[in-house]
Enzyme design. Structure first.
Site, PDB file in Angstrom:
ATOM      1  N   GLU A   1       0.831  -1.218   0.000  1.00 58.34           N
ATOM      2  CA  GLU A   1       0.000   0.000   0.000  1.00 58.34           C
ATOM      3  C   GLU A   1       0.859   1.260   0.000  1.00 58.34           C
ATOM      4  O   GLU A   1       1.695   1.442   0.888  1.00 58.34           O
ATOM      5  CB  GLU A   1      -0.915  -0.007   1.227  1.00 58.34           C
ATOM      6  CG  GLU A   1      -1.906   1.141   1.234  1.00 58.34           C
ATOM      7  CD  GLU A   1      -2.912   1.045   2.387  1.00 58.34           C
ATOM      8  OE1 GLU A   1      -3.241  -0.078   2.813  1.00 58.34           O
ATOM      9  OE2 GLU A   1      -3.357   2.112   2.839  1.00 58.34           O
TER      10      GLU A   1
ATOM     11  N   LYS B   1      -7.488  -0.641  11.687  1.00 62.58           N
ATOM     12  CA  LYS B   1      -6.863  -1.132  10.444  1.00 62.58           C
ATOM     13  C   LYS B   1      -5.637  -0.283  10.137  1.00 62.58           C
ATOM     14  O   LYS B   1      -4.597  -0.790   9.706  1.00 62.58           O
ATOM     15  CB  LYS B   1      -7.870  -1.070   9.296  1.00 62.58           C
ATOM     16  CG  LYS B   1      -7.411  -1.739   8.011  1.00 62.58           C
ATOM     17  CD  LYS B   1      -6.677  -0.827   7.058  1.00 62.58           C
ATOM     18  CE  LYS B   1      -6.314  -1.543   5.761  1.00 62.58           C
ATOM     19  NZ  LYS B   1      -5.503  -0.717   4.859  1.00 62.58           N
TER      20      LYS B   1
ATOM     21  N   ASP C   1       4.107 -14.490  12.135  1.00 63.00           N
ATOM     22  CA  ASP C   1       2.744 -14.888  11.795  1.00 63.00           C
ATOM     23  C   ASP C   1       1.837 -13.666  11.970  1.00 63.00           C
ATOM     24  O   ASP C   1       1.328 -13.392  13.062  1.00 63.00           O
ATOM     25  CB  ASP C   1       2.329 -16.041  12.724  1.00 63.00           C
ATOM     26  CG  ASP C   1       0.921 -16.525  12.469  1.00 63.00           C
ATOM     27  OD1 ASP C   1       0.165 -15.858  11.738  1.00 63.00           O
ATOM     28  OD2 ASP C   1       0.562 -17.583  13.030  1.00 63.00           O
TER      29      ASP C   1
ATOM     30  N   HIS D   1      -1.827  10.274  -0.528  1.00 63.76           N
ATOM     31  CA  HIS D   1      -2.010   8.917  -1.033  1.00 63.76           C
ATOM     32  C   HIS D   1      -1.956   8.915  -2.566  1.00 63.76           C
ATOM     33  O   HIS D   1      -1.271   8.112  -3.174  1.00 63.76           O
ATOM     34  CB  HIS D   1      -3.364   8.406  -0.542  1.00 63.76           C
ATOM     35  CG  HIS D   1      -3.571   6.955  -0.740  1.00 63.76           C
ATOM     36  ND1 HIS D   1      -2.954   6.018   0.053  1.00 63.76           N
ATOM     37  CD2 HIS D   1      -4.311   6.274  -1.628  1.00 63.76           C
ATOM     38  CE1 HIS D   1      -3.325   4.821  -0.351  1.00 63.76           C
ATOM     39  NE2 HIS D   1      -4.145   4.941  -1.371  1.00 63.76           N
TER      40      HIS D   1
END
Ligand code: MEV
Length: 403
Positions: free
Chosen positions: A62, A240, A256, A352
């Site tokens: 991202e 998130k 993990d 972004h």
């Protein structure tokens, strides 16, 4: 498969290409392996955690995540960087016992034999004790379910610098027969819990109001955080953003990341709260804090098998799982702060899209030396899309006499 799915020579070459993870190693790590899969490997800069400077490897596709983390860390550096802490590497492993006839008697027996059970779990357990770990405590709960009462016996295991799943699960499977005998129940699940509330990492940092765009941006950050505390739909996205940073470090270091994700989100659900908190200090600066379970290791897992993960560990230089968890907590806080700050000021899309524009320019055929100019032209023309990139590239090449 190549025939059935019409894979051409280029596809096959891609599958047969050795990358940072050699094909032979990949083949040992998973099943039905047909190739390896790439992600950008970046480093976040400016991280000072408990006075130590870190270069933090992050594997993530991202755009803007790494830039945002680095920028937030740089601004935090002005106030001394991140102060982090770690509770220790205690994992919780659960043995589920069903069909226990006399619950009171079973609990009494567990209480009476508690230290004996712990002793037995640690005896002949070189896989635990050789590293300085071992079972430190035993606890149990009776839960009421749709299939009746169940006795859940929990082993608290110090797994030291490993993530610890294998150490815990081996212990549980070894101890299940003893528990069955003692409680008269039948053991079913013997598995660790990813809700690692005995393995918590925290980090705090202060961002000076004048460095982040002033008092209104600080107020905007508080408004954003307060919304996350009040509204689960916003909280999901808030958290998130935290995990954008934490996961990227987990992936780069061969950990993990699904376990880390499960732990973080189930902790947030348990608390009904965001993973971070913010307040203004006496001078109007923003003080941020993160607290979450972080079951990560510096030994075991895929770390040895994956040479890129081993190299990333050397780049980071975190010697213990506690040190790694504290850096990850700092990255999570920086990431979240950066997102809230961007949304409280210019909005997330500007930065972004600036970075996303690079991807678009490259997909439109811009070479590495052409990318910056194409992005500049697309941004100026307010056309950050495929058509805009093609147009900018065309015009640029024409201007340079290449077309
Ligand atoms: C995008 O990957 C992450 C954000 O949505 C996080 C947030 O909204 O806090 C920007």
């Amino acid at each position: 498969m190549a025939q059935a799915r019409n894979l051409d020579a280029a596809d096959l070459a891609l599958l047969n290409k050795d990358g940072p993870l050699p094909l032979a190693a990949a083949d040992q790590m998973s099943e039905n392996v047909i190739g390896t899969f790439g992600l950008p490997l970046s480093v976040a800069l400016n991280f000072v955690v408990n006075g130590k400077e870190y270069v933090v490897p992050m594997a993530i596709e991202e755009p803007s995540v790494v830039a945002a983390a680095s920028n937030a860390a740089k601004l935090a550096k002005a106030s001394g960087g991140f102060k982090a802490a770690y509770t220790g590497s205690i994992m919780i492993g659960q043995v589920q016992l069903v069909q226990v006839k006399d619950m009171e008697e079973a609990k009494k027996k567990l209480e009476k034999n508690k230290s004996k059970i712990i002793e037995q779990a640690n005896s002949d357990a070189k896989y635990l004790t050789a590293y300085g770990g071992g079972v430190t405590a035993l606890q149990w709960r009776v839960i009421l379910t749709d299939r009746g009462q169940m006795l859940i016996v929990e082993f608290l295991v110090n797994v030291v610098d490993a993530m610890g799943a294998n150490m815990v699960n081996t212990t549980l499977e070894r101890m299940a027969p003893t528990l069955e005998e003692m409680t008269g129940g039948k053991s079913r699940l013997k598995i660790l819990s990813n809700l690692a509330t005995q393995r918590m990492a925290s980090a705090t940092a202060v961002w000076k109001a004048e460095d982040i765009g002033g008092a209104d941006v600080a107020e905007g950050i508080l408004d954003a955080w307060t919304m996350a505390m009040a509204d689960p739909y916003r909280r999901s996205t808030h958290n998130k953003g935290v995990m954008n940073g934490i996961d990227a470090v987990a992936v780069a270091l061969g950990n993990d990341w699904r376990a880390v994700e499960a732990g973080a989100h189930s902790y947030a659900a348990l608390k009904g709260a965001a993973l971070t908190t913010y307040k203004l200090d006496a001078d109007g600066n923003i003080e941020g804090k993160i607290l979450l379970p972080l079951a990560v290791g510096t030994v075991g897992g895929s770390m040895k098998a994956n040479p890129a993960a081993a190299m990333c560990q050397r780049i980071l230089g975190a010697k213990t799982s506690g040190e790694l968890a504290q850096v990850m907590a700092a990255v999570g806080l920086a990431q979240n702060f950066a997102a809230l700050r961007a949304m409280a000021s210019e909005g997330i899309q500007k930065g972004h899209m600036r970075l996303h524009a690079r991807h678009i320019a490259m997909s439109a055929g811009a070479s590495e030396v052409e990318v910056d100019e194409v992005v500049k032209r697309m941004t100026a023309g307010n056309a950050i899309n495929e058509a805009g990139a093609k147009k900018a590239l065309d015009e640029m090449r024409k201007a340079k006499g290449k077309n």
